[in-house]
Design a protein around this motif. Sequence first.
Motif, PDB file in Angstrom:
ATOM      1  N   ALA A 110       0.819   4.034  -2.872  1.00 26.44           N
ATOM      2  CA  ALA A 110       0.538   5.443  -2.547  1.00 26.44           C
ATOM      3  C   ALA A 110       1.588   6.353  -3.175  1.00 26.44           C
ATOM      4  O   ALA A 110       1.258   7.412  -3.728  1.00 26.44           O
ATOM      5  CB  ALA A 110       0.489   5.640  -1.034  1.00 26.44           C
ATOM      6  N   GLN A 111       2.856   5.930  -3.106  1.00 26.32           N
ATOM      7  CA  GLN A 111       3.935   6.716  -3.727  1.00 26.32           C
ATOM      8  C   GLN A 111       3.750   6.782  -5.237  1.00 26.32           C
ATOM      9  O   GLN A 111       3.895   7.849  -5.841  1.00 26.32           O
ATOM     10  CB  GLN A 111       5.292   6.102  -3.406  1.00 26.32           C
ATOM     11  CG  GLN A 111       5.825   6.450  -2.051  1.00 26.32           C
ATOM     12  CD  GLN A 111       7.211   5.863  -1.851  1.00 26.32           C
ATOM     13  OE1 GLN A 111       7.567   4.851  -2.470  1.00 26.32           O
ATOM     14  NE2 GLN A 111       7.989   6.495  -0.968  1.00 26.32           N
ATOM     15  N   ILE A 112       3.473   5.635  -5.861  1.00 32.05           N
ATOM     16  CA  ILE A 112       3.317   5.576  -7.321  1.00 32.05           C
ATOM     17  C   ILE A 112       2.165   6.471  -7.770  1.00 32.05           C
ATOM     18  O   ILE A 112       2.271   7.197  -8.764  1.00 32.05           O
ATOM     19  CB  ILE A 112       3.095   4.115  -7.787  1.00 32.05           C
ATOM     20  CG1 ILE A 112       4.371   3.303  -7.560  1.00 32.05           C
ATOM     21  CG2 ILE A 112       2.664   4.063  -9.252  1.00 32.05           C
ATOM     22  CD1 ILE A 112       4.190   1.797  -7.732  1.00 32.05           C
ATOM     23  N   CYS A 113       1.044   6.428  -7.019  1.00 34.78           N
ATOM     24  CA  CYS A 113      -0.158   7.185  -7.414  1.00 34.78           C
ATOM     25  C   CYS A 113      -0.134   8.624  -6.903  1.00 34.78           C
ATOM     26  O   CYS A 113      -1.025   9.412  -7.242  1.00 34.78           O
ATOM     27  CB  CYS A 113      -1.412   6.482  -6.903  1.00 34.78           C
ATOM     28  SG  CYS A 113      -1.696   4.878  -7.674  1.00 34.78           S
ATOM     29  N   GLY A 114       0.827   8.951  -6.065  1.00 37.63           N
ATOM     30  CA  GLY A 114       0.936  10.311  -5.549  1.00 37.63           C
ATOM     31  C   GLY A 114      -0.187  10.664  -4.590  1.00 37.63           C
ATOM     32  O   GLY A 114      -0.725  11.770  -4.656  1.00 37.63           O
ATOM     33  N   THR A 115      -0.539   9.730  -3.735  1.00 40.26           N
ATOM     34  CA  THR A 115      -1.611   9.962  -2.767  1.00 40.26           C
ATOM     35  C   THR A 115      -1.243   9.305  -1.439  1.00 40.26           C
ATOM     36  O   THR A 115      -0.140   8.794  -1.278  1.00 40.26           O
ATOM     37  CB  THR A 115      -2.960   9.451  -3.312  1.00 40.26           C
ATOM     38  OG1 THR A 115      -4.001   9.889  -2.466  1.00 40.26           O
ATOM     39  CG2 THR A 115      -2.971   7.950  -3.460  1.00 40.26           C
ATOM     40  N   THR A 116      -2.172   9.302  -0.497  1.00 43.66           N
ATOM     41  CA  THR A 116      -1.899   8.741   0.823  1.00 43.66           C
ATOM     42  C   THR A 116      -2.244   7.255   0.873  1.00 43.66           C
ATOM     43  O   THR A 116      -3.004   6.751   0.038  1.00 43.66           O
ATOM     44  CB  THR A 116      -2.726   9.470   1.907  1.00 43.66           C
ATOM     45  OG1 THR A 116      -4.103   9.205   1.667  1.00 43.66           O
ATOM     46  CG2 THR A 116      -2.457  10.964   1.904  1.00 43.66           C
ATOM     47  N   ILE A 117      -1.714   6.578   1.911  1.00 41.95           N
ATOM     48  CA  ILE A 117      -1.983   5.148   2.098  1.00 41.95           C
ATOM     49  C   ILE A 117      -3.473   4.928   2.333  1.00 41.95           C
ATOM     50  O   ILE A 117      -4.063   3.987   1.800  1.00 41.95           O
ATOM     51  CB  ILE A 117      -1.156   4.586   3.276  1.00 41.95           C
ATOM     52  CG1 ILE A 117       0.328   4.649   2.950  1.00 41.95           C
ATOM     53  CG2 ILE A 117      -1.568   3.161   3.611  1.00 41.95           C
ATOM     54  CD1 ILE A 117       1.227   4.279   4.125  1.00 41.95           C
ATOM     55  N   TYR A 161       0.839  -1.207   0.000  1.00 39.88           N
ATOM     56  CA  TYR A 161       0.000   0.000   0.000  1.00 39.88           C
ATOM     57  C   TYR A 161       0.875   1.260   0.000  1.00 39.88           C
ATOM     58  O   TYR A 161       0.558   2.244  -0.673  1.00 39.88           O
ATOM     59  CB  TYR A 161      -0.923   0.012   1.226  1.00 39.88           C
ATOM     60  CG  TYR A 161      -2.083  -0.960   1.131  1.00 39.88           C
ATOM     61  CD1 TYR A 161      -3.096  -0.769   0.192  1.00 39.88           C
ATOM     62  CD2 TYR A 161      -2.167  -2.043   1.993  1.00 39.88           C
ATOM     63  CE1 TYR A 161      -4.166  -1.658   0.112  1.00 39.88           C
ATOM     64  CE2 TYR A 161      -3.230  -2.937   1.915  1.00 39.88           C
ATOM     65  CZ  TYR A 161      -4.230  -2.736   0.971  1.00 39.88           C
ATOM     66  OH  TYR A 161      -5.281  -3.607   0.887  1.00 39.88           O
ATOM     67  N   GLU A 162       1.977   1.205   0.738  1.00 38.14           N
ATOM     68  CA  GLU A 162       2.880   2.354   0.796  1.00 38.14           C
ATOM     69  C   GLU A 162       3.459   2.665  -0.589  1.00 38.14           C
ATOM     70  O   GLU A 162       3.491   3.825  -1.017  1.00 38.14           O
ATOM     71  CB  GLU A 162       4.027   2.096   1.791  1.00 38.14           C
ATOM     72  CG  GLU A 162       3.608   2.012   3.250  1.00 38.14           C
ATOM     73  CD  GLU A 162       3.077   0.627   3.644  1.00 38.14           C
ATOM     74  OE1 GLU A 162       3.225  -0.342   2.854  1.00 38.14           O
ATOM     75  OE2 GLU A 162       2.505   0.511   4.730  1.00 38.14           O
ATOM     76  N   GLU A 163       3.931   1.616  -1.263  1.00 37.35           N
ATOM     77  CA  GLU A 163       4.498   1.817  -2.603  1.00 37.35           C
ATOM     78  C   GLU A 163       3.431   2.294  -3.582  1.00 37.35           C
ATOM     79  O   GLU A 163       3.689   3.167  -4.416  1.00 37.35           O
ATOM     80  CB  GLU A 163       5.112   0.508  -3.122  1.00 37.35           C
ATOM     81  CG  GLU A 163       6.378   0.084  -2.397  1.00 37.35           C
ATOM     82  CD  GLU A 163       6.847  -1.299  -2.826  1.00 37.35           C
ATOM     83  OE1 GLU A 163       8.051  -1.427  -3.116  1.00 37.35           O
ATOM     84  OE2 GLU A 163       6.015  -2.233  -2.884  1.00 37.35           O
TER      85      GLU A 163
END
Length: 183
Positions: free
Chosen positions: A134-141, A130-132
């Motif tokens: 969130a980073q890929i999509c540019g949003t929060t977990i 979920y963390e990765e």
Amino acid sequence: MAAEPGLRQEMLNAIPSLRAFAISLTGSIEYADDLVQTALVRALKNLDKFAPGTNMRAWLFTIMRNQFYTELRKRRREVEDPDGAMALRLAVLPEQSARLDFSDMQAALSQLSIDQREALLLVAAEGVSYEEAAQICGTTIGTIKSWVNRARTRLAEILAITPEEDLGPDRLIQSALLVRSTS
């Protein structure tokens, strides 16, 4: 090739002995008669291979014996299944159902919002945390978890899958619909 009268008579004279031997081999009069007939037909087809002056009876016995053992080996590999019970147990699932399931899944995925589809595919299909994601999509977990949960719920509705028992053996579908705890 037509049999010469002398060879033909030798073959006819050998029939009673062939039949007696066939009965002793098979234990069945009907099967023995079939075996003798098959041996005689083979002998007639291969008459050009018979060496004149040799023992016709021995040649016929050899043909019949070889035929018997060939059929015996063949029958050992075969399974008698008059009611079809064995065939039912050996049945495999048709391959086209997996293709149809995949097509259904693709169609259902196309009905999701782009954000939900992207989050679900990253987490469930690609195995991204979920963390990765969130980073890929540019949003929060929290947003990724929400998108994945909504996507799974919507897919289950579209595909009319309610209880877990409806899920097939396909791991992609299971991972897409089941809540995975990824910490």
